[in-house]
Design an enzyme around this catalytic site. Sequence first.
Site, PDB file in Angstrom:
ATOM      1  N   GLN A 118      20.422  -3.000 -43.797  1.00 13.32           N
ATOM      2  CA  GLN A 118      19.404  -1.659 -43.076  1.00 13.32           C
ATOM      3  C   GLN A 118      20.037  -0.896 -42.194  1.00 13.32           C
ATOM      4  O   GLN A 118      20.052  -1.277 -40.889  1.00 13.32           O
ATOM      5  CB  GLN A 118      18.004  -2.171 -42.504  1.00 13.32           C
ATOM      6  CG  GLN A 118      17.246  -1.117 -42.177  1.00 13.32           C
ATOM      7  CD  GLN A 118      15.731  -1.757 -41.584  1.00 13.32           C
ATOM      8  OE1 GLN A 118      15.554  -2.800 -41.470  1.00 13.32           O
ATOM      9  NE2 GLN A 118      15.004  -0.730 -41.270  1.00 13.32           N
ATOM     10  N   PHE A 119      20.655   0.165 -42.459  1.00 15.03           N
ATOM     11  CA  PHE A 119      21.666   1.109 -41.833  1.00 15.03           C
ATOM     12  C   PHE A 119      20.872   1.705 -40.709  1.00 15.03           C
ATOM     13  O   PHE A 119      21.365   2.027 -39.589  1.00 15.03           O
ATOM     14  CB  PHE A 119      22.408   1.997 -42.318  1.00 15.03           C
ATOM     15  CG  PHE A 119      21.504   3.130 -43.188  1.00 15.03           C
ATOM     16  CD1 PHE A 119      21.494   4.197 -42.195  1.00 15.03           C
ATOM     17  CD2 PHE A 119      20.932   3.055 -44.290  1.00 15.03           C
ATOM     18  CE1 PHE A 119      20.715   5.417 -43.006  1.00 15.03           C
ATOM     19  CE2 PHE A 119      20.262   4.201 -44.965  1.00 15.03           C
ATOM     20  CZ  PHE A 119      20.049   5.280 -44.064  1.00 15.03           C
ATOM     21  N   THR A 120      19.639   1.939 -40.740  1.00 15.01           N
ATOM     22  CA  THR A 120      18.816   2.392 -39.993  1.00 15.01           C
ATOM     23  C   THR A 120      18.346   1.852 -38.342  1.00 15.01           C
ATOM     24  O   THR A 120      18.175   2.468 -37.504  1.00 15.01           O
ATOM     25  CB  THR A 120      17.282   2.856 -40.448  1.00 15.01           C
ATOM     26  OG1 THR A 120      16.793   1.584 -40.735  1.00 15.01           O
ATOM     27  CG2 THR A 120      17.352   3.738 -41.604  1.00 15.01           C
TER      28      THR A 120
END
Length: 197
Positions: free
Chosen positions: A78-80
């Site tokens: 999850q790059f967010t």
Amino acid sequence: MKTVVQRVTSARVEVGGEVISSIGRGLCVLVGISREDTARDMEFIVRKILNLRVFPDGEKMWTKNVMECGYEVLCVSQFTLQCVLKGNKPDFHCAMAADESRVLYGSLLENMKKTYAPDKIKDGVFGAYMQVHIQNDGPVTIPLESPPSLPIKERKPPNPPGTGRRHRDEVAQSTAHSSSVVAAVADVDEKPSNSDT
């Protein structure tokens, strides 16, 4: 590297309505990789996740880790998690580029399988649009982050011998002592002797 670890009774990942992977009791871990992360960060995070004592032992809370309980781990990239807000708009410039991140994330999974057990580690689909269903138990949610470290090129080298604050203090004291001795000798030389009177 930032992660959000959740103790769950169950969790699953779906892509396009299809269940990709699922677990029963265990941990669901959201993983956000920054552009500064290295293998060292990955190893730190794996060690912390697998040894995190969030499970009870009878009536004693916070006693056992996931390995001691024989539970599963579901990891989701999850790059967010690397979001930085600019006003009200999320910006992800701190996140590692997809190609590099895929490699480091893969290493994280392999390290976790090697440390624990291959059949206990599950995964979503890297880079896919996923629906993550989490049945949080407690709820218990623990954020974990690898400690910041300077890049090697920015680390200050150790002081060479004969330098540093302690050495400078010793030199200053020695110089002051020498000056005092010289001043005392000069004062003696300036006083008239009995033979001069």
